[in-house]
Each structure stands twice: as C-alpha cells, then as structure tokens.
Design a protein around this motif. Sequence first.
Motif, short mmCIF file in Angstrom:
data_model
loop_
_atom_site.label_atom_id
_atom_site.label_comp_id
_atom_site.label_asym_id
_atom_site.label_seq_id
_atom_site.Cartn_x
_atom_site.Cartn_y
_atom_site.Cartn_z
N ALA A 165 34.83 -55.39 67.03
CA ALA A 165 34.10 -56.62 66.69
C ALA A 165 33.91 -56.79 65.18
O ALA A 165 34.10 -57.88 64.63
CB ALA A 165 32.76 -56.67 67.42
N GLY A 166 33.53 -55.71 64.51
CA GLY A 166 33.26 -55.80 63.08
C GLY A 166 34.49 -56.22 62.29
O GLY A 166 34.41 -57.06 61.39
N THR A 167 35.65 -55.64 62.66
CA THR A 167 36.89 -56.00 61.96
C THR A 167 37.32 -57.42 62.33
O THR A 167 37.82 -58.17 61.49
CB THR A 167 38.01 -55.01 62.33
N ALA A 168 37.14 -57.78 63.61
CA ALA A 168 37.51 -59.13 64.06
C ALA A 168 36.78 -60.20 63.24
O ALA A 168 37.33 -61.27 62.96
CB ALA A 168 37.21 -59.29 65.55
N ALA A 169 35.55 -59.89 62.85
CA ALA A 169 34.74 -60.85 62.10
C ALA A 169 35.35 -61.15 60.73
O ALA A 169 35.05 -62.17 60.10
CB ALA A 169 33.32 -60.33 61.94
N GLN A 170 36.21 -60.23 60.25
CA GLN A 170 36.84 -60.43 58.93
C GLN A 170 38.10 -61.29 58.99
O GLN A 170 38.67 -61.65 57.96
CB GLN A 170 37.19 -59.07 58.32
N ILE A 171 38.56 -61.61 60.19
CA ILE A 171 39.76 -62.45 60.34
C ILE A 171 39.40 -63.89 60.05
O ILE A 171 38.38 -64.39 60.52
CB ILE A 171 40.37 -62.30 61.75
N THR A 172 40.24 -64.57 59.27
CA THR A 172 39.95 -65.96 58.92
C THR A 172 41.08 -66.91 59.31
O THR A 172 40.91 -68.12 59.25
CB THR A 172 39.70 -66.10 57.40
N VAL A 173 42.24 -66.37 59.69
CA VAL A 173 43.39 -67.24 60.01
C VAL A 173 43.27 -67.75 61.45
O VAL A 173 42.57 -67.16 62.27
CB VAL A 173 44.73 -66.50 59.81
N PRO A 174 43.97 -68.85 61.78
CA PRO A 174 43.94 -69.37 63.15
C PRO A 174 44.41 -68.32 64.16
O PRO A 174 45.37 -67.59 63.90
CB PRO A 174 44.92 -70.54 63.11
N VAL A 175 43.70 -68.25 65.28
CA VAL A 175 43.97 -67.24 66.32
C VAL A 175 44.09 -67.90 67.69
O VAL A 175 43.30 -68.78 68.04
CB VAL A 175 42.83 -66.19 66.35
N HIS A 176 45.08 -67.49 68.46
CA HIS A 176 45.14 -67.72 69.91
C HIS A 176 44.76 -66.42 70.57
O HIS A 176 45.36 -65.39 70.26
CB HIS A 176 46.57 -68.08 70.34
N PHE A 177 43.79 -66.45 71.49
CA PHE A 177 43.31 -65.22 72.11
C PHE A 177 43.51 -65.32 73.62
O PHE A 177 42.94 -66.19 74.28
CB PHE A 177 41.83 -65.04 71.76
N LEU A 178 44.33 -64.44 74.18
CA LEU A 178 44.72 -64.52 75.60
C LEU A 178 43.82 -63.63 76.46
O LEU A 178 43.61 -62.46 76.15
CB LEU A 178 46.17 -64.10 75.77
N VAL A 179 43.32 -64.21 77.54
CA VAL A 179 42.46 -63.49 78.47
C VAL A 179 43.01 -63.65 79.88
O VAL A 179 43.42 -64.74 80.27
CB VAL A 179 41.02 -64.05 78.42
N GLN A 180 43.07 -62.56 80.62
CA GLN A 180 43.38 -62.63 82.05
C GLN A 180 42.06 -62.47 82.82
O GLN A 180 41.38 -61.45 82.66
CB GLN A 180 44.38 -61.53 82.43
N ARG A 181 41.73 -63.46 83.63
CA ARG A 181 40.40 -63.48 84.29
C ARG A 181 40.22 -62.32 85.26
O ARG A 181 39.09 -61.95 85.56
CB ARG A 181 40.20 -64.80 85.04
N ASP A 182 41.32 -61.78 85.79
CA ASP A 182 41.20 -60.68 86.76
C ASP A 182 41.71 -59.38 86.16
O ASP A 182 42.19 -58.50 86.87
CB ASP A 182 41.97 -61.04 88.04
N ASP A 183 41.58 -59.27 84.83
CA ASP A 183 42.05 -58.08 84.12
C ASP A 183 41.33 -56.85 84.65
O ASP A 183 40.10 -56.77 84.60
CB ASP A 183 41.79 -58.26 82.62
N GLU A 184 42.09 -55.90 85.15
CA GLU A 184 41.49 -54.70 85.74
C GLU A 184 41.08 -53.69 84.67
O GLU A 184 40.38 -52.71 84.97
CB GLU A 184 42.47 -54.07 86.76
N ARG A 185 41.47 -53.93 83.42
CA ARG A 185 41.14 -52.97 82.36
C ARG A 185 40.05 -53.47 81.42
O ARG A 185 39.39 -52.67 80.76
CB ARG A 185 42.38 -52.68 81.52
N ILE A 186 39.93 -54.79 81.27
CA ILE A 186 39.01 -55.33 80.25
C ILE A 186 37.89 -56.10 80.94
O ILE A 186 38.15 -57.13 81.56
CB ILE A 186 39.75 -56.30 79.29
N PRO A 187 36.65 -55.63 80.82
CA PRO A 187 35.55 -56.40 81.40
C PRO A 187 35.47 -57.80 80.76
O PRO A 187 35.63 -57.94 79.55
CB PRO A 187 34.31 -55.57 81.02
N ARG A 188 35.25 -58.81 81.62
CA ARG A 188 35.22 -60.20 81.15
C ARG A 188 34.29 -60.41 79.97
O ARG A 188 34.64 -61.06 78.99
CB ARG A 188 34.74 -61.12 82.28
N ALA A 189 33.10 -59.86 80.08
CA ALA A 189 32.10 -60.11 79.03
C ALA A 189 32.58 -59.53 77.70
O ALA A 189 32.31 -60.08 76.64
CB ALA A 189 30.76 -59.49 79.43
#
Lengths: 232, 232
Positions: A165-189
């Motif tokens: 999260a801390g490093t992500a906050a330093q990004i300033t360029v346009p981003v597309h962020f892909l999420v799979q709603r039923d991702d078995e590895r990454i909690p939605r929140a």
Amino acid sequence: MTEQLFILDEIPGVLWTPEDTHGTRPLILMGHGGGQHKKAPGILARAHRFAAERGFAVAATDVPHHGGRPRDQEFDRLATEYRARMAAGEETAGLDTALYTLVVGQTIAEWQTVLTAVQQLDHIGGRPVGYWGVSLGCALGIPFVAAEPRVRAAVLGLQGAPVLAGTAAQITVPVHFLVQRDDERIPRAQSQALFDAIGSAEKTLHANPGKHGDLPRFEMDDSLRFFARHLG
Amino acid sequence: MTEQLFILDEIPGVLWTPEDTHGTRPLILMGHGGGQHKKAPGILARAHRFAAERGFAVAATDVPHHGGRPRDQEFDRLATEYRARMAAGEETAGLDTALYTLVVGQTIAEWQTVLTAVQQLDHIGGRPVGYWGVSLGCALGIPFVAAEPRVRAAVLGLQGAPVLAGTAAQITVPVHFLVQRDDERIPRAQSQALFDAIGSAEKTLHANPGKHGDLPRFEMDDSLRFFARHLG
C-alpha cells in the motif's frame, strides 16, 4: 512479429517487435506471475496482440528464481511450501510476501537495465513505456512503476498484499487494476484496499467474476486500448 | 445526426439516428437519472457519440414525473424531501426506493411501447437492443433489462439499493456496471453487492475515483465498445 531472445548481464529476456520496424515505438514491459516465466502463455498472447494490433514493442524477462534461472534453497523451500498450502486450500498471503521480498530489489534493478538497453535500439527509442503485470507481476510492478519515471501507464491487479500500500501511494501514472471477484488467493477487501491506495488521479478498477486464473479475454482488449490511449 | 422528438401514447421521447440511414441498425435505449430528462447533457453527449462513431440509433424518454411530464403531489413531496436531505448530507436511500417505486411499473411498460414502435421504422428494424442507464436509470433499468428479451447488453451502475438484488439476479445478458469509489449517495458495499447479485455470466465492474456525478469521459468509450462488441 519478430521474437528476439537475449541475455543481458545474466538476465534472460525476450523482445517482441512488429514486422514493420519503421521508426520508434512505445514499449510495454510485462512482468509474469509467480511460478511462470517470460514466455508463459498469457504473456505470449498479450505480446502478440500488442505488437500486431498497435505496433507496440513488448519485453519480458525471467524474474529471479523463475524460468531458466538458478534457484536458491530459500526460494525453493518457500515455493514448495506455497504450493502445498495452495493445494490444501490454506492461507498463502504471508508466503507471497516472503517470496516477493526475496526478489523485488533485484527485479526492479534488472527491469531498469533492460529498459535502458532496449530503448537504445533504433526501432524502439526513448518513447513512453507501459508496464503490464498481475499477481506476482503486480507485486513487483508496483515498486517498479513507482520508481521508474519512464513508465507512463500501468496495468496491474490480482494482488492485495497490504505491504504494497505504501509504495502504491507513490504511483502517479494512469492505472488499470484488474480484480477477479472469486479470486481464491486474494481477499476482496484487500484488493479493493490496494486499488484505493494507488496514488494516481486516473485509475480504474475492472472486476469480473471468476477465479485468479480466469481473467476474461476482453480485458486484453481493454489493456491494449488503455496503453494506446496513454502511450499514443 | 438526426434528432426526432416524438410523443407516443403521451410518452415524450427522442430518437437520434446517424445521417446515413442505409439499412437497419442496433438501438440503444437510454434511461436518464433522477431529476433529469431525455435530453440531459450526459444523455445527449452519449447519444451523439454512439450515433456518430458506431452508427447506432439512440432513444430516450422522459421518465414519469420528469422533464416535461406532469408531476403528482406524492412525487413532488418525496422529491422535495430528497433534495433537502441531499443538501443536508443525510441518508437518501429510503427515499430513492420510494421514488423508484412510484415510477418503475409505468416506466418499464412505456419503454417496451417505445421499443416496439421505434423498431417498426425501416432504418432501425428488429436488431438487438442495448440499454444504458445509471443511478435512477439503473434502478429502472434493472427490472427493464430483466423483463425485456430484446435487450442483449446493458450498461448500468451508480446504484446499490438492496431492493434491486432479486431482480438483478434475473438478468442474463452481458453487463457493464459503473461504480464511483467516492460516491456520496451509494455506500461502497451496496454497489458491490448489487454487482454481485447480477445473474449474468459476463459482467464487469468498472470503478473510478470520484463522486456520483464524476464519471470519467473514457467510460463513454468503454460503453461504446461494449455495445459494439455485443450488438455487432
């Protein structure tokens, strides 16, 4: 499309360029997922389309301990445990972070080296660069994109490690962020929170049903158009 | 582009068609937001692009109690209270549902009437139909899309009323669902839950930073391509 394998300072890499190599072109660097390599099917399919349809150049490397690269004992031990936990349906987030920590510093330095070398080529040149990487490719991509001013747009996702999260906050360029709603590895929140942490004024989250490995094909079209819009 | 105003069974509507009216074309029905009307700036901007860039026909009507249509006392009372609560930064979800309940049945019947009439025109014809509507246009669009087999793809969003979940589950066509991460009217968890409730196998959530009224312009491009992909 031309495929050129290279080894640069012991980094195994590949560069794809369109057949018509008149003039310079934007370059997309792609970071592969955990356990994958520079010519994994997903990387290859995207590279083909990005080169054929938009005339982009695409580069990928084997991340340390991946593909044809030597592995060390510590990495092997963690990777074995990771696969065992995955198979047992157990929590893997802590191991993800441990594996990432082993490779992140070296990977960013290697990608910067590759970028510098590839941009020397007459048919690439110093045009804006895009980054595409999900899962491990996002974990490594976030600090890379934050650190590297040559990158002007990034497709990231399938990731939610709070450590990013801390490093992500330093990004300033346009981003597309892909999420799979039923991702078995990454909690939605967690993936929502990582998206929210990204510092960019222009950022879009694309969420689809399905598991970690089930990114729909039309997201490839959207990535392509996103890069076309920002890298011109 | 040609703009044709019409009144059909007391429903005030508008039909936009491209200049070149050779052959039939897909039709997009657009539902406006609460307090808006058939020629609200957002509707107009989308209609222009959809017609000019893809040759779609676009139709919109004034929803009951909106635009030039007569208002009844009950609607006026609720709308006044709604505006007062919004201005005071208070919860409006219950009133949203009350306003929606007053118009939903009539609106769906009217849209079906308009669809039937417009598809009789030689330069429209019985091609697949798309629906675009956010906020109130989503609340009304969900039961419309669920009920109307001529609709083959829908852009929805800026909505999260739990009362819509059951109907959303009946939708089976591809859906784009727009979310504003800083929406001052729709709690995040509710819009996520409404997206999850949609029954379609192919559905994508697009989330961007910003408030309820701040949909980024590039989402218009994405809607256009989404309809082009599904309505061909």
